[in-house]
Write a protein that holds these residues in place. Structure first.
Motif, PDB file in Angstrom:
ATOM      1  N   ASN A  59     -24.009 -14.332 -16.242  1.00 47.91           N
ATOM      2  CA  ASN A  59     -23.816 -12.926 -15.584  1.00 47.91           C
ATOM      3  C   ASN A  59     -23.153 -11.854 -15.932  1.00 47.91           C
ATOM      4  OD1 ASN A  59     -26.026 -14.172 -13.875  1.00 47.91           O
ATOM      5  ND2 ASN A  59     -24.508 -14.737 -12.188  1.00 47.91           N
ATOM      6  N   GLU A  60     -21.835 -12.383 -16.561  1.00 53.18           N
ATOM      7  CA  GLU A  60     -21.039 -11.368 -16.927  1.00 53.18           C
ATOM      8  C   GLU A  60     -21.336 -10.763 -18.129  1.00 53.18           C
ATOM      9  OE1 GLU A  60     -17.135 -13.310 -17.422  1.00 53.18           O
ATOM     10  OE2 GLU A  60     -16.834 -13.336 -15.225  1.00 53.18           O
ATOM     11  N   HIS A  91     -24.095  -8.325 -17.200  1.00 55.74           N
ATOM     12  CA  HIS A  91     -23.785  -7.302 -16.628  1.00 55.74           C
ATOM     13  C   HIS A  91     -23.029  -6.197 -17.595  1.00 55.74           C
ATOM     14  CE1 HIS A  91     -22.436  -4.877 -13.200  1.00 55.74           C
ATOM     15  NE2 HIS A  91     -21.172  -4.927 -13.535  1.00 55.74           N
TER      16      HIS A  91
END
Length: 100
Positions: free
Chosen positions: A94-95, A98
């Motif tokens: 997710n990082e 993102h």
């Protein structure tokens, strides 16, 4: 022979079928099991042999239950580690997504 002493019936697939009411024997139940005394004609089983066997079965069962408990603890530990790893991997993914 009472129902509690009978061998569990097997289903057609060969697996042991046990009703919801069936409970496995525990070591103390095996140790405390007693057989009626033999008659005057010395027929039947020697009670000392039966009790020695029951004690041996109880020891074996206790070892099996201990191994099973250890296996369950190890399984829980591995599941927890896998969940933590999956959570870390999801956060890292997710990082990365993102920051793009």
């Amino acid at each position: 022979m009472s129902a509690e002493n009978q061998r569990p019936r097997t289903a057609s697939g060969g697996a042991t079928y046990r009703s919801a009411a069936y409970t496995s024997l525990l070591p103390w139940q095996v140790r405390e099991r007693r057989f009626p005394p033999v008659g005057l004609g010395r027929r039947g089983l020697n009670p000392d042999d039966v009790y020695a066997f029951l004690d041996r079965v109880a020891v074996d069962m206790a070892a099996v239950y201990a191994a099973l408990a250890e296996s369950r603890r190890e399984t829980a530990r591995i599941k927890d580690a896998l969940r933590r790893w999956q959570t870390d991997q999801t956060r890292a993914r997710n990082e990365r997504d993102h920051t793009r």
